[in-house]
Design a protein around this motif. Structure first.
Motif, PDB file in Angstrom:
ATOM      1  N   ALA A  22      33.053  50.976 -16.142  1.00  0.00           N
ATOM      2  CA  ALA A  22      33.639  50.327 -14.971  1.00  0.00           C
ATOM      3  C   ALA A  22      34.506  51.312 -14.195  1.00  0.00           C
ATOM      4  O   ALA A  22      34.550  51.293 -12.969  1.00  0.00           O
ATOM      5  CB  ALA A  22      34.471  49.120 -15.401  1.00  0.00           C
ATOM      6  N   LEU A  23      35.174  52.228 -14.923  1.00  0.00           N
ATOM      7  CA  LEU A  23      36.061  53.205 -14.281  1.00  0.00           C
ATOM      8  C   LEU A  23      35.320  54.483 -13.888  1.00  0.00           C
ATOM      9  O   LEU A  23      35.935  55.476 -13.506  1.00  0.00           O
ATOM     10  CB  LEU A  23      37.212  53.563 -15.230  1.00  0.00           C
ATOM     11  N   GLU A  24      33.996  54.471 -14.028  1.00  0.00           N
ATOM     12  CA  GLU A  24      33.161  55.621 -13.661  1.00  0.00           C
ATOM     13  C   GLU A  24      33.509  56.869 -14.452  1.00  0.00           C
ATOM     14  O   GLU A  24      33.385  57.994 -13.971  1.00  0.00           O
ATOM     15  CB  GLU A  24      33.235  55.896 -12.147  1.00  0.00           C
ATOM     16  N   LEU A  25      33.963  56.684 -15.696  1.00  0.00           N
ATOM     17  CA  LEU A  25      34.221  57.838 -16.557  1.00  0.00           C
ATOM     18  C   LEU A  25      32.938  58.291 -17.237  1.00  0.00           C
ATOM     19  O   LEU A  25      32.836  59.418 -17.693  1.00  0.00           O
ATOM     20  CB  LEU A  25      35.258  57.477 -17.635  1.00  0.00           C
ATOM     21  N   ILE A  26      31.985  57.384 -17.356  1.00  0.00           N
ATOM     22  CA  ILE A  26      30.666  57.740 -17.886  1.00  0.00           C
ATOM     23  C   ILE A  26      29.624  57.160 -16.934  1.00  0.00           C
ATOM     24  O   ILE A  26      29.895  56.189 -16.217  1.00  0.00           O
ATOM     25  CB  ILE A  26      30.453  57.178 -19.317  1.00  0.00           C
ATOM     26  N   PRO A  27      28.440  57.771 -16.891  1.00  0.00           N
ATOM     27  CA  PRO A  27      27.431  57.300 -15.927  1.00  0.00           C
ATOM     28  C   PRO A  27      26.826  55.958 -16.333  1.00  0.00           C
ATOM     29  O   PRO A  27      26.748  55.630 -17.512  1.00  0.00           O
ATOM     30  CB  PRO A  27      26.371  58.411 -15.967  1.00  0.00           C
ATOM     31  N   ARG A  28      26.437  55.194 -15.334  1.00  0.00           N
ATOM     32  CA  ARG A  28      25.748  53.925 -15.597  1.00  0.00           C
ATOM     33  C   ARG A  28      24.266  54.091 -15.255  1.00  0.00           C
ATOM     34  O   ARG A  28      23.917  54.890 -14.399  1.00  0.00           O
ATOM     35  CB  ARG A  28      26.278  52.824 -14.686  1.00  0.00           C
ATOM     36  N   VAL A  29      23.438  53.298 -15.899  1.00  0.00           N
ATOM     37  CA  VAL A  29      22.030  53.260 -15.502  1.00  0.00           C
ATOM     38  C   VAL A  29      21.896  52.392 -14.261  1.00  0.00           C
ATOM     39  O   VAL A  29      21.320  52.807 -13.249  1.00  0.00           O
ATOM     40  CB  VAL A  29      21.146  52.726 -16.649  1.00  0.00           C
ATOM     41  N   THR A  30      22.458  51.180 -14.349  1.00  0.00           N
ATOM     42  CA  THR A  30      22.510  50.304 -13.173  1.00  0.00           C
ATOM     43  C   THR A  30      23.823  49.554 -13.222  1.00  0.00           C
ATOM     44  O   THR A  30      24.551  49.610 -14.205  1.00  0.00           O
ATOM     45  CB  THR A  30      21.387  49.234 -13.192  1.00  0.00           C
ATOM     46  N   GLY A  31      24.103  48.832 -12.157  1.00  0.00           N
ATOM     47  CA  GLY A  31      25.228  47.904 -12.195  1.00  0.00           C
ATOM     48  C   GLY A  31      26.397  48.332 -11.331  1.00  0.00           C
ATOM     49  O   GLY A  31      26.510  49.488 -10.918  1.00  0.00           O
ATOM     50  N   THR A  32      27.289  47.360 -11.072  1.00  0.00           N
ATOM     51  CA  THR A  32      28.468  47.627 -10.263  1.00  0.00           C
ATOM     52  C   THR A  32      29.695  47.025 -10.935  1.00  0.00           C
ATOM     53  O   THR A  32      29.588  46.095 -11.716  1.00  0.00           O
ATOM     54  CB  THR A  32      28.348  46.974  -8.870  1.00  0.00           C
ATOM     55  N   ALA A  33      30.837  47.616 -10.621  1.00  0.00           N
ATOM     56  CA  ALA A  33      32.112  47.049 -11.047  1.00  0.00           C
ATOM     57  C   ALA A  33      32.994  46.960  -9.815  1.00  0.00           C
ATOM     58  O   ALA A  33      33.103  47.918  -9.057  1.00  0.00           O
ATOM     59  CB  ALA A  33      32.768  47.923 -12.104  1.00  0.00           C
ATOM     60  N   VAL A  34      33.603  45.808  -9.634  1.00  0.00           N
ATOM     61  CA  VAL A  34      34.435  45.574  -8.453  1.00  0.00           C
ATOM     62  C   VAL A  34      35.807  45.094  -8.918  1.00  0.00           C
ATOM     63  O   VAL A  34      35.903  44.253  -9.806  1.00  0.00           O
ATOM     64  CB  VAL A  34      33.766  44.517  -7.539  1.00  0.00           C
ATOM     65  N   PHE A  35      36.860  45.693  -8.358  1.00  0.00           N
ATOM     66  CA  PHE A  35      38.231  45.357  -8.754  1.00  0.00           C
ATOM     67  C   PHE A  35      38.930  44.642  -7.602  1.00  0.00           C
ATOM     68  O   PHE A  35      39.054  45.215  -6.523  1.00  0.00           O
ATOM     69  CB  PHE A  35      38.997  46.637  -9.115  1.00  0.00           C
ATOM     70  N   PHE A  36      39.374  43.438  -7.825  1.00  0.00           N
ATOM     71  CA  PHE A  36      40.016  42.647  -6.769  1.00  0.00           C
ATOM     72  C   PHE A  36      39.163  42.670  -5.489  1.00  0.00           C
ATOM     73  O   PHE A  36      39.681  42.811  -4.389  1.00  0.00           O
ATOM     74  CB  PHE A  36      41.426  43.169  -6.473  1.00  0.00           C
ATOM     75  N   GLY A  37      37.850  42.609  -5.667  1.00  0.00           N
ATOM     76  CA  GLY A  37      36.961  42.571  -4.511  1.00  0.00           C
ATOM     77  C   GLY A  37      36.704  43.920  -3.859  1.00  0.00           C
ATOM     78  O   GLY A  37      36.047  43.991  -2.826  1.00  0.00           O
ATOM     79  N   GLN A  38      37.236  45.000  -4.464  1.00  0.00           N
ATOM     80  CA  GLN A  38      37.093  46.328  -3.866  1.00  0.00           C
ATOM     81  C   GLN A  38      36.359  47.262  -4.832  1.00  0.00           C
ATOM     82  O   GLN A  38      36.498  47.116  -6.044  1.00  0.00           O
ATOM     83  CB  GLN A  38      38.475  46.956  -3.621  1.00  0.00           C
ATOM     84  N   PRO A  39      35.624  48.252  -4.296  1.00  0.00           N
ATOM     85  CA  PRO A  39      35.057  49.268  -5.184  1.00  0.00           C
ATOM     86  C   PRO A  39      36.158  50.146  -5.772  1.00  0.00           C
ATOM     87  O   PRO A  39      37.267  50.200  -5.233  1.00  0.00           O
ATOM     88  CB  PRO A  39      34.151  50.083  -4.256  1.00  0.00           C
ATOM     89  N   LEU A  40      35.836  50.851  -6.867  1.00  0.00           N
ATOM     90  CA  LEU A  40      36.847  51.636  -7.577  1.00  0.00           C
ATOM     91  C   LEU A  40      37.594  52.594  -6.656  1.00  0.00           C
ATOM     92  O   LEU A  40      38.817  52.701  -6.729  1.00  0.00           O
ATOM     93  CB  LEU A  40      36.187  52.428  -8.718  1.00  0.00           C
ATOM     94  N   ALA A  41      36.876  53.278  -5.774  1.00  0.00           N
ATOM     95  CA  ALA A  41      37.507  54.295  -4.935  1.00  0.00           C
ATOM     96  C   ALA A  41      38.686  53.722  -4.145  1.00  0.00           C
ATOM     97  O   ALA A  41      39.681  54.398  -3.929  1.00  0.00           O
ATOM     98  CB  ALA A  41      36.481  54.905  -3.979  1.00  0.00           C
ATOM     99  N   ARG A  42      38.586  52.440  -3.755  1.00  0.00           N
ATOM    100  CA  ARG A  42      39.666  51.864  -2.966  1.00  0.00           C
ATOM    101  C   ARG A  42      40.678  51.118  -3.827  1.00  0.00           C
ATOM    102  O   ARG A  42      41.783  50.813  -3.366  1.00  0.00           O
ATOM    103  CB  ARG A  42      39.082  50.917  -1.908  1.00  0.00           C
TER     104      ARG A  42
END
Lengths: 286, 243
Positions: B51-71
């Protein structure tokens, strides 16, 4: 004493060796903390073929030209070592040892080629093996001062980020740090220090300039700031003694002299260091 | 409507040919204490890291408070497992806590006096201010865990992701940790914990995600943390521990 500062050679040699020692000590601290001292050693050995090739291609002994050759060779060796280390079932330490001796072997062969050419201008390239502080020119002093000074300035500015990326890489990434950038920066700074140092201490012993000061300093403190300052100080002292001995005994090779004085500092620190020295630990344990 | 603190969809992660997580969908509402529970190798830590993009994903998304990790990065505090850091590194307890301020500092800025004062008060909050100038390796496992919690507190995040904070800590630390988590919840923050001790789940957590490479069940602890669901999550290995 005034003779010291007015005499051209004395001043260059002392200034050059002291600055080189201080800068190498500081720049080597993070690689040592990251357990990458041996990478520095491999890159330093790999600069010898680079220096020889630069001379063969340009037929000049200009210091900046030879440094470019050294930097390119260090980069190539770094890429090769990282590639070998990515191969499964090869122990990283052994890969480094192997790469180091191969590069050095190539360098010695090329040095032989250079010395057999009729060009009289080749004389003196062999000083890159063991170093020769007594021949430091004012041009070299300027190069050491500017490259080293700039590198140290960069490190000082980003110490908190480097500390975070080294101490806790996972957390650092969650803070938006790209680890590959920071290790790339450290490698670049280490290559810079090696390139300016090999003319003075030689390719074989350059790594001790990077490793010994911080290894000694770590015995006295468990804080990063004091560690960097102390590593610079120890490096400077080692450089000073090395330069002096090379002046007192004209044919004494500088590299070994500097390395020996640094090692004395390191051994004394390991025995008597306040933070982790053996004697203190024993007393605390008793 | 308030967006969930963490919303993961279609998340699949693999280590080489081994599937670590398969098609994971989950939502953690804001303002709760949630546990990720499952057997060893179930992919609990992997879920946080992916979820924190510390390891690669094959598929899928993680959203925090409606925002992507970068924001959303500024609002997330991650507490890694204790084994993930270099214990020989020359830092004091206060230095480590201060690292919680780096995220909001500018590129070349250093922590200021006010950051130091805040770091000290975070150390006070977890009860180890008196150890501030010790080297980090001189502390016990429980004290070290408190340092990382202090660092997370200094971040002033809205979401706290903790990887096995209770593993190998003493009883006093465990109660400090859970009290701190509860006070975070009362401030409206969200805490998600990778947790091993099934006995304490009903007492500590409002929400539970039962995970074994796939999500077995998720929701309020009262309705999800059942013998049947645990049996499915852990296979046949759990006769003694079912509540």
């Amino acid at each position: 004493m005034t003779e010291w500062w007015t005499d051209y050679t004395l001043r260059n040699v002392t200034l050059g060796a002291v600055m080189l020692g201080a800068f190498s000590g500081i720049l080597g601290t993070f690689p040592v903390l990251r357990r990458q001292g041996l990478t520095g050693d491999a890159m330093a050995h790999a600069t010898l073929p680079g220096v020889c090739l630069a001379f063969l291609l340009t037929q000049t002994k200009s210091y900046p030209v030879l440094m470019v050759g050294a930097v390119v060779a260090a980069l190539v060796s770094l890429a090769l070592v990282q590639w070998i280390q990515s191969v499964p079932r090869v122990d990283p330490g052994s890969a480094l040892g192997w790469g180091l001796s191969t590069a050095f072997g190539l360098g010695v062969v090329l040095l032989g080629v250079v010395q057999s050419t009729p060009n009289a201008g080749q004389a003196g390239l062999e000083k890159f093996l063991m170093g020769q502080a007594s021949a430091i020119t004012s041009e070299q002093v300027v190069v050491i001062g500017s490259v080293g000074g700039l590198s140290v300035l960069i490190v000082t500015m980003v110490v908190p980020r480097l500390a975070l990326a080294t101490f806790d890489p996972t957390f650092a990434q969650t803070q938006g740090l790209r680890l590959s950038y920071w290790s790339g920066l450290l490698n670049a700074l280490m290559i810079g220090a090696i390139a300016v140092g090999i003319g003075t201490v030689g390719v074989i012993l350059m790594s001790a300039m990077l490793i010994a000061p911080s290894a000694a300093a770590r015995q006295w403190t468990h804080r990063l700031g004091p560690l960097l300052v102390l590593a610079g100080l120890f490096g400077a002292v080692g450089g000073l003694f090395g330069a002096l001995s090379s002046l007192w005994v004209p044919r004494a090779p500088t590299g070994p002299a500097i390395v020996l004085s640094l090692s004395v500092l390191a051994v004394v620190s390991i025995l008597f260091g306040r933070d982790r020295g053996l004697l203190w630990s024993r007393r605390r344990g008793a | 409507m308030i967006s969930p603190a963490l919303s993961v969809s279609d998340l699949t992660v693999s280590y080489g040919e081994n599937l670590a997580l398969w098609d994971v969908d989950l939502q953690i509402e804001a303002g709760c204490l949630a546990a990720l529970v499952g057997p060893n190798g179930a992919g609990k830590s992997t879920l946080l890291k992916a979820a924190l993009e510390l390891i690669p994903r094959v598929t899928g998304t993680a959203v925090f408070f409606g925002q992507p990790l970068a924001r959303a990065r500024q609002g997330i505090a991650y507490v890694p497992q204790r084994s993930a850091v270099d214990w020989e590194f020359p830092v004091t307890v206060l230095d480590v806590a201060l690292m919680g301020s780096y995220g909001r500092l500018g590129w070349l800025k250093r922590p200021r006096r006010t950051d130091r004062d805040q770091a000290v008060s975070c150390l006070q909050r977890v009860g180890i201010a008196d150890l501030a100038h010790r080297h980090i390796s001189e502390l016990s496992g429980g004290q070290q865990q408190r340092v990382f919690l202090a660092r997370a507190l200094l971040q002033g995040a809205d979401l706290y992701l903790m990887d096995e904070p209770f593993t190998g800590v003493d009883a006093a630390t465990e109660s400090t940790l859970i009290e701190t988590m509860r006070s975070l919840r009362s401030e409206g923050k969200t805490v998600i914990v990778v947790h091993h001790d099934l006995q304490t789940v009903p007492e500590y957590f409002d929400e539970v995600v039962l995970l074994n490479r796939e999500v077995v069940a998720q929701g309020p602890t009262g309705s999800v943390f059942t013998a049947e669901n645990l049996q499915t999550t852990y296979g046949g290995k759990l006769a003694l521990l079912t509540p």
